[in-house]
Design an enzyme around this catalytic site. Structure first.
Site, PDB file in Angstrom:
ATOM      1  N   HIS A  15       0.803  -1.231   0.055  1.00 12.62           N
ATOM      2  CA  HIS A  15      -0.047   0.010  -0.003  1.00 12.62           C
ATOM      3  C   HIS A  15       1.057   1.249  -0.105  1.00 12.62           C
ATOM      4  O   HIS A  15       1.976   1.571   0.922  1.00 12.62           O
ATOM      5  CB  HIS A  15      -1.048   0.000   1.375  1.00 12.62           C
ATOM      6  CG  HIS A  15      -1.628  -1.069   1.284  1.00 12.62           C
ATOM      7  ND1 HIS A  15      -3.032  -0.929   0.948  1.00 12.62           N
ATOM      8  CD2 HIS A  15      -1.585  -2.284   1.753  1.00 12.62           C
ATOM      9  CE1 HIS A  15      -3.650  -2.176   1.166  1.00 12.62           C
ATOM     10  NE2 HIS A  15      -2.813  -3.153   1.821  1.00 12.62           N
ATOM     11  N   ASN A  17       0.579   4.569   0.811  1.00 12.31           N
ATOM     12  CA  ASN A  17       0.711   5.305   2.118  1.00 12.31           C
ATOM     13  C   ASN A  17       1.181   4.284   3.448  1.00 12.31           C
ATOM     14  O   ASN A  17       1.443   4.981   4.359  1.00 12.31           O
ATOM     15  CB  ASN A  17      -0.608   5.928   2.431  1.00 12.31           C
ATOM     16  CG  ASN A  17      -0.764   7.134   1.484  1.00 12.31           C
ATOM     17  OD1 ASN A  17      -0.212   8.130   1.508  1.00 12.31           O
ATOM     18  ND2 ASN A  17      -1.614   7.259   0.483  1.00 12.31           N
ATOM     19  N   HIS A  65      -3.248  10.065   6.433  1.00  9.56           N
ATOM     20  CA  HIS A  65      -4.055  10.819   5.301  1.00  9.56           C
ATOM     21  C   HIS A  65      -4.073  12.208   5.483  1.00  9.56           C
ATOM     22  O   HIS A  65      -4.181  12.929   4.662  1.00  9.56           O
ATOM     23  CB  HIS A  65      -5.199   9.896   5.091  1.00  9.56           C
ATOM     24  CG  HIS A  65      -5.010   8.586   4.734  1.00  9.56           C
ATOM     25  ND1 HIS A  65      -6.129   7.656   4.912  1.00  9.56           N
ATOM     26  CD2 HIS A  65      -4.171   8.279   3.545  1.00  9.56           C
ATOM     27  CE1 HIS A  65      -5.388   6.575   4.371  1.00  9.56           C
ATOM     28  NE2 HIS A  65      -4.582   6.831   3.509  1.00  9.56           N
ATOM     29  N   GLU A 231      -9.441 -11.112   7.278  1.00  2.00           N
ATOM     30  CA  GLU A 231      -8.493 -10.447   8.291  1.00  2.00           C
ATOM     31  C   GLU A 231      -9.275 -10.460   9.555  1.00  2.00           C
ATOM     32  O   GLU A 231      -8.477 -10.385  10.761  1.00  2.00           O
ATOM     33  CB  GLU A 231      -8.091  -8.871   7.998  1.00  2.00           C
ATOM     34  CG  GLU A 231      -7.208  -8.871   6.769  1.00  2.00           C
ATOM     35  CD  GLU A 231      -7.094  -7.141   6.385  1.00  2.00           C
ATOM     36  OE1 GLU A 231      -7.855  -6.829   5.865  1.00  2.00           O
ATOM     37  OE2 GLU A 231      -6.069  -6.750   6.559  1.00  2.00           O
TER      38      GLU A 231
HETATM   39  P1  5GP Z   1      -3.204   4.180   0.452  1.00  2.00           P
HETATM   40  O1  5GP Z   1      -4.511   3.491  -0.105  1.00  2.00           O
HETATM   41  O2  5GP Z   1      -3.655   5.512   1.109  1.00  2.00           O
HETATM   42  O3  5GP Z   1      -2.171   4.413  -0.440  1.00  2.00           O
HETATM   43  O4  5GP Z   1      -2.569   3.024   1.768  1.00  2.00           O
HETATM   44  C1  5GP Z   1      -3.484   2.933   2.963  1.00  2.00           C
HETATM   45  C2  5GP Z   1      -4.550   2.384   2.929  1.00  2.00           C
HETATM   46  O5  5GP Z   1      -4.473   0.953   2.629  1.00  2.00           O
HETATM   47  C3  5GP Z   1      -5.265   2.296   4.386  1.00  2.00           C
HETATM   48  O6  5GP Z   1      -6.066   3.561   4.689  1.00  2.00           O
HETATM   49  C4  5GP Z   1      -6.028   1.231   4.166  1.00  2.00           C
HETATM   50  O7  5GP Z   1      -7.445   1.415   3.788  1.00  2.00           O
HETATM   51  C5  5GP Z   1      -5.451   0.234   3.416  1.00  2.00           C
HETATM   52  N1  5GP Z   1      -4.478  -0.848   3.933  1.00  2.00           N
HETATM   53  C6  5GP Z   1      -3.264  -0.619   4.226  1.00  2.00           C
HETATM   54  N2  5GP Z   1      -2.727  -1.962   4.883  1.00  2.00           N
HETATM   55  C7  5GP Z   1      -3.861  -2.495   5.243  1.00  2.00           C
HETATM   56  C8  5GP Z   1      -4.235  -3.761   6.074  1.00  2.00           C
HETATM   57  O8  5GP Z   1      -3.297  -4.491   6.444  1.00  2.00           O
HETATM   58  N3  5GP Z   1      -5.445  -4.285   5.877  1.00  2.00           N
HETATM   59  C9  5GP Z   1      -6.461  -3.572   5.099  1.00  2.00           C
HETATM   60  N4  5GP Z   1      -7.843  -4.168   5.240  1.00  2.00           N
HETATM   61  N5  5GP Z   1      -6.325  -2.513   4.761  1.00  2.00           N
HETATM   62  C10 5GP Z   1      -5.074  -2.011   4.543  1.00  2.00           C
END
Ligand code: 5GP
Length: 373
Positions: A15, A17, A65, A231
């Protein structure tokens, strides 16, 4: 550790962020603290804390965020994240991120971010990378110019190359309409390396039925799908997700007997994030992690970081951890890394390039076990 770093690797569950460098996060939080947008001393310990529960992780994402609601920052973190993966010999990266829109933010500089402008800032970040050549799909329609992990700049000097593809994430907090907007955006951005859709976000929020129309539409239009699945215990949702037959699933931590047998007969590849599962305590300890069972039953699996920044890990670290925890040697780990090529969402041209990169690495790596070459 050097050995795990030098081995070529494929990262399919990262991911954006969640992969921000801690130093960058602290610097950006400090700047927002000076502007009065946040209280720095309140957030410093949240950023520096390492053992977070799943609930605390999502609180941290809310903070991240707030810190990254600015196009320039999104571009900067994308650039840094790609550079960090390339520096540890990740040769193919599928980077996922949730397109965001923000209203005018009175106390910082972010003015009018749309899902599209957010993603343009991400692509800008891919273009800004200078330490390594980034291929993000522009040659997919033509013959590849170069099939090695090292590219020749034309003047005799060479530099490393990384293939990057993008997945747009649907956040479980979103509505069906918002999810559909993300899919539409992904379709518009296919020429910029977008290859698929991810469903992620707090697993205790949202209903599978809300996202299904957008996911179905995405697949009909030729996008690949990966789902965060299991999860938290939710047998009904897990069954529905497996029946959907996504291209891959992430985590698969809270499965019961029925779900394991359904998964195994479906052969859906599982993105395994060891450190993330341990830190968030979705798996109590490494010796009971489902990696071992899936590996032994030859179910398709791949190692991933999830959130290298949030969980202070790297893909090399994940390989090292799996090797030492499950008694697997370098040959087996190299094979595991190479097998991940079969699960990427980019096309066969890229797959062939990666096969060549791994073949070349197998010939060149020092102290390489004969059985691998
Ligand atoms: P972004 O999409 O803002 O680049 O990365 C962060 C987002 O990825 C988080 O706000 C969340 O929605 C998702 N995310 C990151 N790590 C996890 C995880 O371990 N489990 C889940 N379900 N979502 C995650």
């Amino acid at each position: 550790m050097d050995w795990w770093v030098s081995m070529p690797k494929v990262e399919l569950h990262a991911h954006l962020n969640g992969s921000i460098r801690n130093s960058t996060l602290l610097e950006l939080a400090g700047e927002l603290g000076e502007k009065g947008t946040i209280n720095f001393s309140d957030v410093e310990h949240v950023i520096l804390k390492h053992d977070r529960s799943l609930r605390e992780v999502f609180k941290l994402f809310d903070l991240i965020h707030i810190i990254t609601t600015d196009h320039k920052i999104v571009t900067r973190i994308t650039e840094e994240v790609v550079e960090d993966f390339a520096a540890e010999n990740v040769v193919y990266l599928e980077l996922r991120t949730t397109p965001k829109c923000a209203l005018v933010h009175k106390r910082n500089d972010s003015i009018g971010m749309s899902k599209q402008s957010y993603m343009e800032a991400v692509v800008e970040g891919l273009r800004a990378v200078s330490t390594v050549e980034v291929d993000f799909g522009s040659h997919d329609l033509s013959t590849p110019a170069d099939s090695s992990a090292i590219s020749d700049k034309g003047n005799g000097s060479q530099r490393k190359k990384i293939h990057v593809r993008l997945l747009l994430s649907i956040d479980r907090r979103e509505t069906t309409t918002a999810a559909m907007e993300t899919v539409e955006l992904a379709l518009e951005m296919r020429h910029l390396g977008v290859v698929g859709i991810d469903l992620s976000g707090n697993p205790t929020i949202g209903e599978w039925a809300t996202f299904l129309p957008a996911l179905k539409f995405a697949r009909e239009q030729g996008l690949s799908i990966t789902l965060h699945c299991g999860e938290v215990p939710n047998p009904e949702e897990i069954q529905a997700m497996l029946s959907f037959l996504p291209g891959r699933i992430g985590h698969a931590c809270c499965f019961e007997e029925d779900e394991w047998s359904k998964l195994k007969s479906s052969k859906i590849p599982v993105e395994i994030c060891l450190t993330s599962n341990l830190r968030t305590e979705t798996i109590p300890s490494i010796d009971v992690h489902h990696f071992a069972d899936l590996y032994n039953s030859k179910h398709p699996i791949l190692l991933c970081t999830d959130d290298s920044g949030v969980f202070s890990t790297s893909l090399s670290n994940e390989y090292s951890l799996a090797s030492s925890s499950f008694g697997l040697g370098k040959a087996e780990m190299f094979q595991l890394a190479r097998d991940a090529i079969g699960f990427i969402f980019a096309n066969d041209v890229v797959k062939e390039e990666l096969v060549k990169i791994f073949a070349s690495a197998a010939r060149n790596l020092d102290s390489w076990p004969q059985s691998c070459t």
